[in-house]
Design a protein around this motif. Structure first.
Motif, PDB file in Angstrom:
ATOM      1  N   LEU A   1      40.909  42.540  33.562  1.00  0.00           N
ATOM      2  CA  LEU A   1      42.244  42.915  33.086  1.00  0.00           C
ATOM      3  C   LEU A   1      43.293  41.923  33.549  1.00  0.00           C
ATOM      4  O   LEU A   1      44.140  41.466  32.764  1.00  0.00           O
ATOM      5  N   TRP A   2      43.273  41.574  34.829  1.00  0.00           N
ATOM      6  CA  TRP A   2      44.267  40.627  35.340  1.00  0.00           C
ATOM      7  C   TRP A   2      44.017  39.210  34.814  1.00  0.00           C
ATOM      8  O   TRP A   2      44.962  38.444  34.598  1.00  0.00           O
ATOM      9  N   GLY A   3      42.746  38.858  34.590  1.00  0.00           N
ATOM     10  CA  GLY A   3      42.453  37.554  34.015  1.00  0.00           C
ATOM     11  C   GLY A   3      42.936  37.448  32.577  1.00  0.00           C
ATOM     12  O   GLY A   3      43.475  36.414  32.162  1.00  0.00           O
ATOM     13  N   SER A   4      42.782  38.522  31.807  1.00  0.00           N
ATOM     14  CA  SER A   4      43.224  38.510  30.408  1.00  0.00           C
ATOM     15  C   SER A   4      44.740  38.572  30.287  1.00  0.00           C
ATOM     16  O   SER A   4      45.294  38.223  29.239  1.00  0.00           O
ATOM     17  N   SER A   5      45.433  39.001  31.347  1.00  0.00           N
ATOM     18  CA  SER A   5      46.887  39.124  31.262  1.00  0.00           C
ATOM     19  C   SER A   5      47.549  37.777  30.976  1.00  0.00           C
ATOM     20  O   SER A   5      48.598  37.720  30.323  1.00  0.00           O
ATOM     21  N   PHE A   6      46.940  36.674  31.421  1.00  0.00           N
ATOM     22  CA  PHE A   6      47.511  35.354  31.159  1.00  0.00           C
ATOM     23  C   PHE A   6      47.475  35.033  29.666  1.00  0.00           C
ATOM     24  O   PHE A   6      48.405  34.422  29.128  1.00  0.00           O
ATOM     25  N   LEU A   7      46.404  35.454  29.008  1.00  0.00           N
ATOM     26  CA  LEU A   7      46.297  35.261  27.560  1.00  0.00           C
ATOM     27  C   LEU A   7      47.379  36.030  26.826  1.00  0.00           C
ATOM     28  O   LEU A   7      48.081  35.488  25.955  1.00  0.00           O
ATOM     29  N   PHE A   8      47.540  37.308  27.167  1.00  0.00           N
ATOM     30  CA  PHE A   8      48.518  38.146  26.470  1.00  0.00           C
ATOM     31  C   PHE A   8      49.953  37.737  26.811  1.00  0.00           C
ATOM     32  O   PHE A   8      50.839  37.776  25.950  1.00  0.00           O
TER      33      PHE A   8
END
Length: 300
Positions: free
Chosen positions: A21-28
């Motif tokens: 979740l925290w890793g994907s937050s950079f994408l979003f």
């Protein structure tokens, strides 16, 4: 709070989910930042997360605790979320998600440094060497930013600095929380700080709100960043803190760049170089030494 002896099967799935979740937050955040700009992106993400966590706070009957500690809790908001999220939104408009996430891994590094200066935490030879190693990794990583370092408006140099300002704020927030909010429940601290950040960013967000209406795609990206990558992620983090102890929960920082780089390659056609991975290992090792995690015994 001490670590418990849980079998790995009972905590590793949630640990990996939190890193995802925290890793994907950079994408979003990147998708939102290009449409909204830095301050509106941070404000939308933070406000959505605060709105989602508030009913949980009410359900757990901890509103009165927030009222008792509202000044330090709200005040910590800009350090815990407001400034860092705005800095990352700005950085993601100029450098890729993988590089941003690797720089994010320096958070415990700054945390150890600031705790030593402010709180007088012990800094032995191993931890001092870790600080030196970690900052060396940052310098090496920044020296090979694609397109070269530039400190002109919108340059990659300012984006790297923005990431380090964000992690520096996280480091201050850690010591601030330890000194003024140590006995306050984590959900109270987080929800209150999110509202403090939301209030603090309201005027900058309104002043820089985009003249052209952002697309539904951008709104959706920030919706996911706020509801899943912030609110849900914090709930998972509280659960891990309670079940496994803070030391083990904090190591999620080291797994976040793996997912961030993976998503960057899959969805944004970003390139992960051997230099980036080598510097990331240097930063992670230095951070592990500086934060005192190396040498601790973890069971389960």
């Amino acid at each position: 709070m001490t670590e418990t002896h849980l079998p790995w099967r009972e905590w590793v799935p949630e640990f990996v989910l939190l890193a995802l979740l925290w890793g994907s937050s950079f994408l979003f955040m990147r998708e939102g930042a290009h449409a909204f700009g830095a301050f509106p992106t941070a404000w939308v993400r933070i406000t959505l997360a605060a709105l989602m966590l508030t009913p949980v706070l009410i359900w757990r009957r901890e509103v009165t605790v927030l009222q008792q500690h509202w000044r330090p809790t709200l005040s910590s908001g800009l350090l815990n979320a407001g400034i860092p999220f705005a800095c990352y939104a700005y950085a993601l408009m100029h450098i890729n998600t993988g590089l941003t996430s690797i720089l994010n891994a320096t958070t415990p590094l700054f945390g150890a440094l600031i705790a030593w200066v402010w709180l007088g935490d012990t800094l032995n030879a191993t931890r001092a060497a870790g600080l030196a190693l970690g900052f060396t990794g940052v310098v090496l990583l920044a020296s090979d930013v694609p397109g070269g370092i530039s400190f002109k408006s919108g340059g990659s140099g300012l984006a790297v600095v923005a990431c380090l300002v964000a992690t520096f704020c996280y480091g201050i927030a850690g010591s601030f929380t330890k000194r003024y909010l140590q006995n306050v429940p984590s959900l109270v601290t987080t929800t209150g700080s999110l509202w403090g950040a939301s209030i603090g960013l309201t005027i900058p967000a309104l002043l820089t709100w985009p003249s052209e209406a952002p697309s539904l795609h951008a709104w959706g990206a920030l919706g996911i960043a706020g509801l899943l990558c912030t609110a849900l992620a914090y709930v998972l983090y509280f659960r891990l803190m309670t079940r496994t102890g803070p030391a083990r929960a904090m190591t999620v920082t080291y797994l976040i760049p793996v997912f961030a780089n993976l998503f960057g390659v899959m969805f944004l056609d970003e390139v992960v170089t051997h230099w980036m991975m080598g510097c990331a290992l240097v930063i992670v090792l230095g951070t592990a030494l500086a934060s005192g995690l190396v040498g601790r015994r973890h069971t389960g």
